[in-house]
Design a protein around this motif. Structure first.
Motif, short mmCIF file in Angstrom:
data_model
loop_
_atom_site.label_atom_id
_atom_site.label_comp_id
_atom_site.label_asym_id
_atom_site.label_seq_id
_atom_site.Cartn_x
_atom_site.Cartn_y
_atom_site.Cartn_z
N LYS A 79 0.85 -1.19 0.00
CA LYS A 79 0.00 0.00 0.00
C LYS A 79 0.89 1.24 0.00
O LYS A 79 1.91 1.28 0.68
CB LYS A 79 -0.87 0.02 1.27
CG LYS A 79 -1.97 -1.01 1.24
CD LYS A 79 -3.08 -0.56 0.32
CE LYS A 79 -4.04 -1.69 -0.03
NZ LYS A 79 -4.54 -1.62 -1.40
N PRO A 80 0.49 2.26 -0.74
CA PRO A 80 1.25 3.52 -0.67
C PRO A 80 1.01 4.20 0.68
O PRO A 80 0.03 3.89 1.36
CB PRO A 80 0.64 4.36 -1.80
CG PRO A 80 -0.70 3.77 -2.06
CD PRO A 80 -0.67 2.34 -1.63
N ILE A 81 1.87 5.14 1.02
CA ILE A 81 1.62 5.92 2.24
C ILE A 81 0.58 6.99 1.89
O ILE A 81 0.62 7.59 0.82
CB ILE A 81 2.91 6.60 2.74
CG1 ILE A 81 4.01 5.55 2.97
CG2 ILE A 81 2.64 7.36 4.04
CD1 ILE A 81 5.33 6.12 3.48
N LYS A 82 -0.33 7.22 2.81
CA LYS A 82 -1.38 8.22 2.55
C LYS A 82 -0.79 9.63 2.53
O LYS A 82 0.12 9.94 3.28
CB LYS A 82 -2.46 8.12 3.64
CG LYS A 82 -3.18 6.80 3.64
CD LYS A 82 -4.62 7.00 4.06
CE LYS A 82 -5.49 5.76 3.97
NZ LYS A 82 -5.02 4.64 3.21
N ARG A 83 -1.38 10.44 1.64
CA ARG A 83 -0.88 11.81 1.46
C ARG A 83 -0.91 12.63 2.75
O ARG A 83 -0.10 13.50 2.98
CB ARG A 83 -1.76 12.54 0.45
CG ARG A 83 -1.27 12.44 -0.94
CD ARG A 83 -2.23 13.15 -1.84
NE ARG A 83 -3.42 12.32 -2.08
CZ ARG A 83 -4.52 12.76 -2.66
NH1 ARG A 83 -4.62 14.00 -3.04
NH2 ARG A 83 -5.54 11.94 -2.86
N ASN A 84 -1.91 12.34 3.60
CA ASN A 84 -2.04 13.17 4.81
C ASN A 84 -1.14 12.69 5.95
O ASN A 84 -1.09 13.31 7.01
CB ASN A 84 -3.51 13.26 5.26
CG ASN A 84 -4.10 11.90 5.56
OD1 ASN A 84 -3.37 10.90 5.61
ND2 ASN A 84 -5.40 11.84 5.75
N GLN A 85 -0.40 11.63 5.74
CA GLN A 85 0.53 11.16 6.80
C GLN A 85 1.90 11.81 6.60
O GLN A 85 2.91 11.12 6.41
CB GLN A 85 0.65 9.64 6.73
CG GLN A 85 -0.61 8.90 7.12
CD GLN A 85 -0.38 7.40 7.11
OE1 GLN A 85 -0.21 6.78 6.06
NE2 GLN A 85 -0.36 6.82 8.28
N LEU A 86 1.89 13.13 6.66
CA LEU A 86 3.10 13.87 6.30
C LEU A 86 4.31 13.50 7.17
O LEU A 86 5.39 13.25 6.65
CB LEU A 86 2.80 15.38 6.37
CG LEU A 86 3.91 16.29 5.90
CD1 LEU A 86 4.37 15.96 4.50
CD2 LEU A 86 3.45 17.75 5.96
N GLN A 87 4.10 13.47 8.49
CA GLN A 87 5.24 13.17 9.37
C GLN A 87 5.79 11.77 9.11
O GLN A 87 7.00 11.54 9.13
CB GLN A 87 4.83 13.34 10.84
CG GLN A 87 6.02 13.38 11.80
CD GLN A 87 7.03 14.49 11.46
OE1 GLN A 87 6.65 15.63 11.25
NE2 GLN A 87 8.32 14.15 11.37
N GLU B 113 3.84 20.52 -0.71
CA GLU B 113 4.14 20.51 0.73
C GLU B 113 4.90 19.24 1.12
O GLU B 113 5.85 19.29 1.91
CB GLU B 113 2.83 20.61 1.53
CG GLU B 113 3.12 20.81 3.01
CD GLU B 113 1.90 20.67 3.91
OE1 GLU B 113 0.83 20.28 3.43
OE2 GLU B 113 2.08 20.94 5.13
N ILE B 114 4.51 18.11 0.53
CA ILE B 114 5.20 16.85 0.84
C ILE B 114 6.65 16.95 0.35
O ILE B 114 7.59 16.62 1.07
CB ILE B 114 4.48 15.65 0.19
CG1 ILE B 114 3.07 15.50 0.76
CG2 ILE B 114 5.30 14.36 0.36
CD1 ILE B 114 2.24 14.38 0.16
N ILE B 115 6.81 17.43 -0.89
CA ILE B 115 8.16 17.53 -1.45
C ILE B 115 9.03 18.43 -0.56
O ILE B 115 10.15 18.07 -0.19
CB ILE B 115 8.13 18.10 -2.88
CG1 ILE B 115 7.32 17.19 -3.80
CG2 ILE B 115 9.54 18.31 -3.43
CD1 ILE B 115 7.08 17.74 -5.21
N SER B 116 8.50 19.59 -0.19
CA SER B 116 9.36 20.54 0.53
C SER B 116 9.68 20.05 1.93
O SER B 116 10.82 20.19 2.38
CB SER B 116 8.76 21.95 0.53
OG SER B 116 7.61 21.97 1.29
N LYS B 117 8.72 19.42 2.60
CA LYS B 117 9.00 18.94 3.97
C LYS B 117 10.00 17.76 3.93
O LYS B 117 10.89 17.67 4.79
CB LYS B 117 7.72 18.51 4.67
CG LYS B 117 6.81 19.70 5.01
CD LYS B 117 7.28 20.38 6.28
CE LYS B 117 6.69 21.76 6.54
NZ LYS B 117 5.26 21.87 6.49
#
Ligand code: 1GP
Length: 241
Positions: A147-155, A187-191
């Motif tokens: 399964k991919p990681i969910k987009r909202n699981q940023l940390q 936001e994902i890329i930059s973090k």
């Protein structure tokens, strides 16, 4: 050639952004290579990646041989399976699918690959590969049974990429999946970029110059585009040197 990684790092130090054109052996016909590659050469592309999720044995090698007739750009394997390994390429992303928990794609396939890599001169680049959810099932998800990681699981995404770096991976690849409905969010890329020392690759679903530039602006060091070029070679016209 043992300079692929060195060149990526030195481009990053000079703030030069890189672009890889992804060619899927399952989709690119050998006869089309002589027309396609000159367009790659005239564009801002800096690398050619070759690979796919489902490719028949032998296809990758003949494709790489044909590609190398027409370009001096580094040709790097981006393999979905060990059968795609050929020493006719210059290098290989030695991918570990760290977003998933399938031991075959974390270490198993790598053990199988060793006998094929032993006598080759391929530059092997250990790469953390992270599949991020994009709204539809991708072939990586289907083939790897992860399964991919969910987009909202940023940390969790940030921590996973850092864990890969701490394990010694030399590149980190954020993947939305080929043909993704939308690219990885800025936001994902930059973090992720803020937390990493190693170069960051971003790919999947990038279909316009604007999306390419926003991935760079967010922190991608190397962007991978496949589908947009496959579907419309005039896409190269926007990206000429
Ligand atoms: C897929 O990241 C690459 O592995 C490229 O994706 O085909 O959507 O450009 P696209």
């Amino acid at each position: 050639m043992n300079s692929i990684y060195k060149n990526i790092v030195s481009a990053l130090a000079k703030n030069k952004k890189l672009l890889a054109v992804l060619i899927d052996p399952d989709k690119m016909k050998l006869q089309a290579v002589s027309g396609f590659i000159p367009k790659v050469n005239q564009s801002i592309a800096t690398h050619i990646f070759v690979g796919g999720s489902e490719v028949d044995e032998g296809c990758t090698e003949s494709l790489v041989i044909e590609i190398k007739k027409y370009t001096d750009l580094p040709v790097i394997l981006f393999p979905g399976d060990v059968i795609q390994i050929t020493d006719k390429a210059d290098g290989i992303l030695f991918l570990s699918l760290i977003s998933g928990r399938n031991p075959d794609y974390l270490i198993g396939k790598h053990v199988e690959a060793v006998s094929r890599l032993k006598d080759s001169k391929l530059e092997v680049i250990p790469t953390g590969y992270m599949l991020i959810e994009n709204g539809k099932e991708t072939s990586v998800e289907r083939v790897s049974q992860t399964k991919p990681i969910k987009r909202n699981q940023l940390q969790y995404i940030i921590d996973t990429s850092k864990a890969g770096e701490l394990l010694g991976m030399k590149l980190m690849y954020l993947e939305a999946g080929s043909g993704a409905t939308h690219p990885i969010e800025s936001e994902i890329i930059s973090k992720v970029k803020q937390g990493l020392e190693i170069p960051l690759i971003v790919g999947g679903g990038i279909r316009s110059k604007t999306e390419l530039e926003s991935a760079y602006k967010a922190g991608a060091d190397l962007v991978v585009i496949g589908t947009a070029f496959e579907q419309d070679v005039t896409f190269f016209d926007n990206l000429s040197k």
